[in-house]
Scaffold this motif. Structure first.
Motif, PDB file in Angstrom:
ATOM      1  N   LYS A 175      -6.038   4.380  -0.294  1.00  0.00           N
ATOM      2  CA  LYS A 175      -6.029   5.172  -1.524  1.00  0.00           C
ATOM      3  C   LYS A 175      -7.444   5.495  -1.987  1.00  0.00           C
ATOM      4  CE  LYS A 175      -1.566   4.700  -2.038  1.00  0.00           C
ATOM      5  NZ  LYS A 175      -0.980   5.125  -0.811  1.00  0.00           N
ATOM      6  N   GLN A 176      -7.633   6.742  -2.383  1.00  0.00           N
ATOM      7  CA  GLN A 176      -8.862   7.146  -3.058  1.00  0.00           C
ATOM      8  C   GLN A 176      -8.840   6.461  -4.423  1.00  0.00           C
ATOM      9  OE1 GLN A 176     -11.124   9.591  -1.959  1.00  0.00           O
ATOM     10  NE2 GLN A 176     -12.376   9.542  -3.794  1.00  0.00           N
ATOM     11  N   GLN A 177      -9.897   5.763  -4.761  1.00  0.00           N
ATOM     12  CA  GLN A 177      -9.958   5.054  -6.039  1.00  0.00           C
ATOM     13  C   GLN A 177     -10.319   6.028  -7.159  1.00  0.00           C
ATOM     14  OE1 GLN A 177      -9.309   1.419  -5.837  1.00  0.00           O
ATOM     15  NE2 GLN A 177      -8.596   2.441  -3.992  1.00  0.00           N
ATOM     16  N   LYS A 217       0.806  -1.223   0.000  1.00  0.00           N
ATOM     17  CA  LYS A 217       0.000   0.000   0.000  1.00  0.00           C
ATOM     18  C   LYS A 217       0.839   1.273   0.000  1.00  0.00           C
ATOM     19  CE  LYS A 217      -0.848  -0.163   4.974  1.00  0.00           C
ATOM     20  NZ  LYS A 217      -1.882  -0.331   5.973  1.00  0.00           N
ATOM     21  N   ASP A 218       1.979   1.252   0.645  1.00  0.00           N
ATOM     22  CA  ASP A 218       2.826   2.453   0.685  1.00  0.00           C
ATOM     23  C   ASP A 218       3.572   2.692  -0.627  1.00  0.00           C
ATOM     24  OD1 ASP A 218       2.010   2.947   3.279  1.00  0.00           O
ATOM     25  OD2 ASP A 218       3.698   1.857   4.156  1.00  0.00           O
ATOM     26  N   ILE A 256       2.009   2.224  -3.670  1.00  0.00           N
ATOM     27  CA  ILE A 256       1.023   2.530  -4.709  1.00  0.00           C
ATOM     28  C   ILE A 256       0.784   4.032  -4.738  1.00  0.00           C
ATOM     29  CG2 ILE A 256      -1.375   2.205  -5.426  1.00  0.00           C
ATOM     30  CD1 ILE A 256      -1.216  -0.613  -4.136  1.00  0.00           C
ATOM     31  N   ASN A 257       0.992   4.640  -5.902  1.00  0.00           N
ATOM     32  CA  ASN A 257       0.781   6.076  -6.071  1.00  0.00           C
ATOM     33  C   ASN A 257      -0.705   6.391  -6.235  1.00  0.00           C
ATOM     34  OD1 ASN A 257       3.590   6.898  -6.023  1.00  0.00           O
ATOM     35  ND2 ASN A 257       3.752   5.806  -7.954  1.00  0.00           N
ATOM     36  N   LYS A 258      -1.313   5.871  -7.278  1.00  0.00           N
ATOM     37  CA  LYS A 258      -2.752   6.005  -7.518  1.00  0.00           C
ATOM     38  C   LYS A 258      -3.293   4.615  -7.782  1.00  0.00           C
ATOM     39  CE  LYS A 258      -2.738  10.606  -9.558  1.00  0.00           C
ATOM     40  NZ  LYS A 258      -2.977  11.368 -10.794  1.00  0.00           N
ATOM     41  N   MET A 259      -4.594   4.444  -7.491  1.00  0.00           N
ATOM     42  CA  MET A 259      -5.167   3.112  -7.595  1.00  0.00           C
ATOM     43  C   MET A 259      -6.573   3.154  -8.182  1.00  0.00           C
ATOM     44  SD  MET A 259      -5.403   0.387  -4.493  1.00  0.00           S
ATOM     45  CE  MET A 259      -6.747  -0.770  -4.439  1.00  0.00           C
ATOM     46  N   SER A 278      -5.920  -0.177   1.286  1.00  0.00           N
ATOM     47  CA  SER A 278      -4.843   0.492   0.552  1.00  0.00           C
ATOM     48  C   SER A 278      -4.609   1.919   1.039  1.00  0.00           C
ATOM     49  CB  SER A 278      -5.151   0.527  -0.946  1.00  0.00           C
ATOM     50  OG  SER A 278      -6.250   1.383  -1.219  1.00  0.00           O
ATOM     51  N   ALA A 291     -10.275  -0.007  -0.947  1.00  0.00           N
ATOM     52  CA  ALA A 291      -9.888   1.392  -0.746  1.00  0.00           C
ATOM     53  C   ALA A 291      -9.403   1.607   0.691  1.00  0.00           C
ATOM     54  CB  ALA A 291     -11.057   2.313  -1.072  1.00  0.00           C
TER      55      ALA A 291
END
Length: 153
Positions: free
Chosen positions: A125-127, A95-96, A98-101, A123, A120
């Motif tokens: 991360k905003q999908q 998870k750390d 991943i830039n965008k997902m 991770s 979401a």
């Protein structure tokens, strides 16, 4: 934009969708594997139980570093209204990096909303886009895939 598709597929349904997305985007792809821990009827039951309990599992080493990509698209089958355990493990481990997902899931009928939400959450991360395909969509996924890809671009 440099894109990686990462997916787990117990029965090759999610694999088929990942490959269709990959052929349109012409991007890198990596299958998460686990040495067949969830094969067959017993594996199906074990997978559902582990997903429900939020258990991580052993997955084989990955060859592509998600930190090298602008966007990681993560695909999973839905197991008991959750992401597959190997994808849960992948997200915890990476998870750390991943830039965008963006995320997609395949399912027999329901539970996709909870699975996408959990992806979401895990991770962090905003999908930028999400997609679900039920058994009714699998034979003709083009419209949903096109919408998913247009949201990514």
């Amino acid at each position: 934009m440099k894109i990686l598709i990462v997916y787990y597929s117990r029965t090759d349904v999610t694999k088929g969708i990942a490959n269709k997305i990959q052929s349109i985007l012409n991007c890198d792809i990596e299958e998460i594997t686990d040495d067949g821990k969830y094969d067959g009827k017993l594996g199906f039951l074990k997978g559902g139980m582990n997903a429900t309990m939020g258990r991580a599992s052993d997955i084989n080493p990955i060859s592509k570093d998600p930190a090298d990509y602008d966007l990681v698209i993560v695909g999973t089958p839905v197991w008991s209204s959750n992401m597959a355990t190997p994808i849960f493990t992948y997200l915890i481990q990476n998870k750390d990096k991943i830039n965008k997902m963006a995320s997609f899931c395949t399912c027999m009928g329901g539970g996709y909303d909870k699975a996408l939400e959990k992806m979401a959450e895990v991770s962090g991360k905003q999908q930028i886009s999400t997609m679900f395909l039920t058994s009714k969509d699998i034979d003709n996924p083009s419209e949903k895939i096109d919408t998913f890809i247009n949201e990514i671009k």
